[in-house]
Design a protein around this motif. Structure first.
Motif, PDB file in Angstrom:
ATOM      1  N   VAL A 150      13.297  12.556  -3.774  1.00 11.50           N
ATOM      2  CA  VAL A 150      14.084  11.349  -3.512  1.00 11.50           C
ATOM      3  C   VAL A 150      15.152  11.114  -4.578  1.00 11.50           C
ATOM      4  O   VAL A 150      16.299  10.801  -4.273  1.00 11.50           O
TER       5      VAL A 150
ATOM      6  N   ASP B 263      13.558   7.478   5.786  1.00 12.16           N
ATOM      7  CA  ASP B 263      12.432   6.619   5.403  1.00 12.16           C
ATOM      8  C   ASP B 263      12.236   6.609   3.888  1.00 12.16           C
ATOM      9  O   ASP B 263      11.876   5.591   3.308  1.00 12.16           O
ATOM     10  N   LEU B 264      12.436   7.779   3.265  1.00 13.33           N
ATOM     11  CA  LEU B 264      12.125   7.896   1.842  1.00 13.33           C
ATOM     12  C   LEU B 264      13.318   7.614   0.934  1.00 13.33           C
ATOM     13  O   LEU B 264      13.178   7.013  -0.123  1.00 13.33           O
TER      14      LEU B 264
ATOM     15  N   SER C 121       8.313   5.508  -7.318  1.00 14.87           N
ATOM     16  CA  SER C 121       7.839   6.871  -7.183  1.00 14.87           C
ATOM     17  C   SER C 121       8.610   7.480  -6.019  1.00 14.87           C
ATOM     18  O   SER C 121       9.259   6.766  -5.273  1.00 14.87           O
ATOM     19  N   PRO C 122       8.548   8.791  -5.864  1.00 21.26           N
ATOM     20  CA  PRO C 122       9.329   9.410  -4.803  1.00 21.26           C
ATOM     21  C   PRO C 122       9.007   8.854  -3.422  1.00 21.26           C
ATOM     22  O   PRO C 122       9.821   8.916  -2.521  1.00 21.26           O
ATOM     23  N   ASP C 123       7.815   8.324  -3.266  1.00 25.66           N
ATOM     24  CA  ASP C 123       7.449   7.820  -1.948  1.00 25.66           C
ATOM     25  C   ASP C 123       7.528   6.295  -1.887  1.00 25.66           C
ATOM     26  O   ASP C 123       6.975   5.673  -0.995  1.00 25.66           O
ATOM     27  N   ALA C 124       8.241   5.728  -2.847  1.00 28.39           N
ATOM     28  CA  ALA C 124       8.210   4.265  -2.949  1.00 28.39           C
ATOM     29  C   ALA C 124       8.721   3.572  -1.698  1.00 28.39           C
ATOM     30  O   ALA C 124       8.375   2.429  -1.440  1.00 28.39           O
ATOM     31  N   ALA C 125       9.554   4.266  -0.913  1.00 24.15           N
ATOM     32  CA  ALA C 125      10.100   3.605   0.271  1.00 24.15           C
ATOM     33  C   ALA C 125       9.018   3.298   1.293  1.00 24.15           C
ATOM     34  O   ALA C 125       9.194   2.446   2.147  1.00 24.15           O
ATOM     35  N   TRP C 126       7.880   4.010   1.187  1.00 25.82           N
ATOM     36  CA  TRP C 126       6.794   3.710   2.107  1.00 25.82           C
ATOM     37  C   TRP C 126       5.981   2.508   1.641  1.00 25.82           C
ATOM     38  O   TRP C 126       5.039   2.078   2.288  1.00 25.82           O
TER      39      TRP C 126
ATOM     40  N   SER D 228       8.193  -4.394  -2.571  1.00 26.91           N
ATOM     41  CA  SER D 228       9.475  -4.990  -2.914  1.00 26.91           C
ATOM     42  C   SER D 228      10.007  -5.810  -1.742  1.00 26.91           C
ATOM     43  O   SER D 228      10.664  -6.826  -1.925  1.00 26.91           O
ATOM     44  N   MET D 229       9.673  -5.365  -0.524  1.00 28.31           N
ATOM     45  CA  MET D 229      10.095  -6.122   0.655  1.00 28.31           C
ATOM     46  C   MET D 229       9.346  -7.442   0.708  1.00 28.31           C
ATOM     47  O   MET D 229       9.912  -8.488   1.027  1.00 28.31           O
TER      48      MET D 229
ATOM     49  N   GLU E 230      10.918  -9.795  -1.605  1.00 24.95           N
ATOM     50  CA  GLU E 230      12.208 -10.357  -1.228  1.00 24.95           C
ATOM     51  C   GLU E 230      12.130 -11.224   0.023  1.00 24.95           C
ATOM     52  O   GLU E 230      12.680 -12.308   0.072  1.00 24.95           O
ATOM     53  N   TYR E 231      11.437 -10.714   1.038  1.00 22.19           N
ATOM     54  CA  TYR E 231      11.429 -11.440   2.312  1.00 22.19           C
ATOM     55  C   TYR E 231      10.142 -12.218   2.520  1.00 22.19           C
ATOM     56  O   TYR E 231      10.125 -13.259   3.179  1.00 22.19           O
TER      57      TYR E 231
END
Lengths: 204, 631
Positions: free
Chosen positions: A48, A81-82, B613-618, B622-623, B626-627
């Motif tokens: 990422v 997604d990532l 971390s590299p997979d933090a979007a999963w 943080s959402m 914020e929301y």
């Protein structure tokens, strides 16, 4: 001069007829970074941080891929997604992509007529790409109409050459900032009539 | 020169070993030869650091053999014995029988009694388990057919010692006398002294039976009681006690202690404490076996050799020749290919350590006189010292010449193929690599040093070539000048590095992908300049780890990602730590840091979103921040 990042996604390039030629036409263009996602991440283990760096260092993002089930191959979805993290690509403080441009360049097996209200696929490709367009907009990007090669199964070698040349022209126009964005704003596809979008060239 | 203290002796032995063995290994001579040279150097006939000339230092060494045979016995579970019955009984039986017969005839021809000749024949038929197994193992040749055949014959010989010991007293031609020369130094106090021959034979058989019965009904319960205490060192003490106790008992009844512990090993091979015993005794054995080789070197009576050099040299040459001819003939009979047969024959053509025991036993029992035993022991010791050199000769001079003959015509058509890949080693690792490449239609030239394996694979329809890929001419013939990849997947690490060295020197365009057994071998390869190094157990152990996590209820995808992360960090750590390996302290400190780091990184992942971390979007924290608050 704008820098272009091509996110190329084809899970079986060794079987490709059209995408492989488009890729060859784009690969060596100055100002273009050709990023072969399935080659780099065969096991979907996406780096990422590196992807975000690449995005930050380019102005225009082109997703080049075959049109699978009205969308992209799976790796692009995983990539979205990532990589498009909250707080980086969108949300508060998420402005890394703001002001950049996004384009889908895709190949579809069905002819253009199939992609309309009365056609087999009921929607235009542009409509079907709504999730991607909306993704771009949420990230503050400018979304261009897609570059589409239709009816790939019926193309012969010279047809493919012509499409590859068109693709190269579009990339050059984007890079050099001469593509007339307003003129193509509502086009179904970017390459419907390139002479409208781009200044005339020697070969016409 | 000789201080009596045990520390002084230990100091001398250890110094000699630490100096000569690394030098010998560096020179490609192997550790056994290194130990032997060390022994000659410190022995009474060179530097004279240990032992006076008359003093027998073999009893020092005997305990190394005692332990080795205990371990050999432990590996010999009846099922394995049963599976190997044909080579053991057939090949081993014929080898011992024919060699004993030939040497007996030679003895008669030289004017000895038939009794003495037979005793010598039976004794000299045996080869050196210690030297052969150690050397073959070091060169990675044990799994070859020659290695397996050698092992079978050695096994038969080890077992054959029992009946030989039982028979020897029956061959006595003189009245028993006590001449002060004892291989083990304890024989003066045997219980059986003075008994008639039949009674001694009976006593030997009783002792054997006693060990077997004790192993069945006494030793295992005793170990169970010791194990229940939960004290590891007590178990080690128990294991040592067992070995020493049996050694003592055996010497008391006039038997070889090595034989007794070997028997005990076989009896315990099926017990639940087998592996525990193995790992407890193994380090002692390694050290003592080195001691044994040193003692063999030190025990060569150079005065005797110097006083009649022609006679000793002739006897050594005769012994090696007789054994070699019979071994080669048997190898042919058992369908070993020529190169395997040469390896088999040249490995086994020497006298064995049992000879020291048997000769001394025979002498005590009045079978052989001291005037015979002296030269015979010298002959055996010299032949043992020559054994590693014979194997070296085979490896460096005979095999290459022979190998060229064998591989030459086969390679001729290969040159036209000009395959992009050369695969060295088609064993348990190279096998999968090669088949994957071939299945993908990639032209792959496959080389292996085990010619029987090659023939077998060819019968299965795989085009495998016999040949040692560390030779320039063979690599050339295999198309190394035009190939793109060289895959080094051989079993023996040293051979692998040799291949890489040759390839990098002569074919710099080849990209090398190499197998490493573990971390330290990976370091070696990286230092040798290999860019692509694969630790052979990393992937499967991580896969097992992933499955273990899943069985514990982890989601598969999470476990898989954790393993990937682990692997990424571990690979990076190898690349980093390779530069620190010479500094042990810095290495340990950094290694510990890295282990901690990896654990922390993976745990953070599990505990979610502490750090990007590299997979933090999963991750949705943080959402939520914020929301989520607004709702």
């Amino acid at each position: 001069m704008h820098s272009i990042l091509i996110l190329f996604a084809h899970p079986a390039l060794e079987r490709s007829r059209v995408n492989v030629r488009l890729a060859a036409a784009a690969r060596d263009l100055p100002g273009v970074t050709f990023h072969d996602l399935y080659q780099r991440y065969p096991d979907f283990d996406i780096d990422v941080a590196r992807e975000q760096e690449l995005l930050e260092s380019h102005d225009i993002v082109v997703m080049q891929h075959p049109f699978y089930w009205y969308s992209t191959p799976a790796l692009i979805k995983e990539w979205e997604d990532l990589v498009l993290q909250h707080g980086w690509a969108y949300g508060s403080g998420g402005t890394a992509l703001a002001g950049k441009t996004m384009l889908n360049a895709l190949t579809a097996g069905a002819p253009e007529e199939a992609y309309c209200r009365v056609g087999r696929n009921r929607y235009t490709v542009r409509e079907l790409l709504a999730p991607l367009e909306q993704t771009a907009l949420l990230c503050g990007m400018d979304y261009l109409p897609p570059f589409i090669v239709h009816a790939t199964h019926t193309l012969d070698a010279s047809d493919i050459d012509r499409h590859a040349a068109d693709y190269r022209r579009v990339l050059e126009g984007l890079r050099d900032g001469v593509l007339d964005r307003d003129a193509v704003k509502d086009a179904v596809r970017l390459n419907a009539d390139l002479d409208v979008a781009l200044p005339a060239t020697e070969e016409g | 020169m000789n201080e009596g203290g045990i520390f002084y002796q230990a100091f001398v032995f250890l110094t000699a070993a630490v100096i000569t063995v690394p030098v010998a290994k560096r020179l490609g001579l192997g550790s056994v030869l290194g130990y032997l040279i060390a022994g000659i150097a410190i022995g009474p006939f060179a530097l004279d650091f240990v032992g006076e000339k008359g003093q027998d230092i073999m009893h020092f060494a005997e305990f190394g053999v005692v332990m080795m045979l205990f371990l050999v016995g432990l590996e010999l579970e009846p099922a394995l014995l049963w599976r190997m019955r044909t080579p053991i009984l057939g090949l081993g039986g014929l080898q011992v029988g024919l060699t004993a017969a030939a040497i007996t005839l030679a003895g008669l021809a030289l004017g000895q009694h038939w009794q003495a000749s037979l005793a010598i024949g039976l004794t000299l038929a045996l080869s050196s388990t210690a030297i052969v197994l150690q050397t073959l193992n070091e060169k990675g040749l044990l799994p070859t057919r020659a290695g397996q055949s050698s092992f079978s014959v050695l096994l038969f010989q080890d077992i054959a010692v029992i009946p030989i010991l039982a028979v020897l007293p029956l061959l006595a031609t003189k009245v028993m006398h006590h001449d002060g020369h004892h291989g083990d130094g304890h024989a003066a106090t045997t219980w059986v002294e003075g008994m008639p021959a039949w009674a001694q034979t009976l006593a030997v058989l009783c002792a054997v039976a006693a060990v077997i019965l004790a192993g069945r009904f006494l030793i295992v319960p005793a170990f169970r009681a010791i194990a229940r205490t939960g004290l590891r060192e007590l178990f080690t003490a128990g294991a040592l006690l067992l070995v020493i106790g049996i050694a003592l008992l055996m010497t008391r009844v006039g038997l070889s202690p090595a034989l007794g512990t070997f028997l005990a090993g076989v009896v315990l091979a099926n017990s639940e404490y087998r592996h525990e015993l193995e790992s407890d005794i193994e380090p002692f054995k390694g050290l003592l076996l080195g001691l044994f080789f040193i003692a063999v070197g030190a025990s060569i009576d150079f005065d005797l050799v110097a006083s009649r050099p022609a006679q000793i040299a002739g006897l050594v040459a005769g012994l090696i020749a007789i054994k070699l001819v019979i071994l080669l003939a048997l190898g042919k009979l058992f369908r070993l290919s020529l190169d395997q047969n040469l390896l088999f024959g040249l490995s086994m053509a020497q006298g064995g350590e049992f000879a020291f025991v048997l000769f001394s036993f025979a002498s005590q029992n009045g079978v052989l006189g001291q005037e015979l035993v002296g030269p015979l022991v010298a002959v055996v010791a010299v032949s043992m010292a020559l054994a590693p050199m014979l194997m070296l000769l085979n490896e460096k001079l005979i095999q290459p010449r022979f190998g060229t003959k064998e591989a030459g015509p086969r390679d001729a058509d290969e040159i036209h193929e000009e395959n992009p890949v050369i695969l060295a080693g088609f064993g348990r690792f190279g096998h999968s690599v090669g088949r994957l490449l071939l299945a993908n239609g990639v032209g792959t030239t496959i080389l292996d040093v085990d010619s029987d394996q090659v023939d077998l694979l060819r019968k299965l329809g795989l085009k495998v070539f016999y040949g040692d890929a560390s030779r320039v001419d063979l690599l050339q013939a295999a198309g190394a000048g035009k190939a793109r990849l060289l895959i080094v997947a051989v079993d023996a690490p040293e051979k692998g590095r040799e291949i890489i060295h040759t390839a990098r020197k002569h074919f710099p365009q080849l990209r090398i992908l190499a197998r490493a057994r573990g971390r330290y071998e990976a370091y070696d390869l990286i230092e040798d300049g290999v860019e692509f190094v694969y630790r052979e157990t990393l992937d499967s152990s991580l896969r097992l780890g992933v499955d273990a996590l899943c069985h514990l209820g982890f989601r598969r995808h999470q476990a898989l990602r954790a393993a990937r992360k682990f692997r990424r960090h571990d690979e990076a750590a190898v690349q980093e730590l390779v530069h620190m390996r010479s500094d042990r302290k810095a290495y340990m400190i950094r290694a510990r840091q890295i282990i901690g780091d990896v654990e922390r990184i993976i745990r953070e992942e599990v505990e979610l979103g502490r750090k990007p971390s590299p997979d933090a979007a999963w991750d949705t924290n943080s959402m939520l921040d914020e929301y989520g608050r607004k709702s």
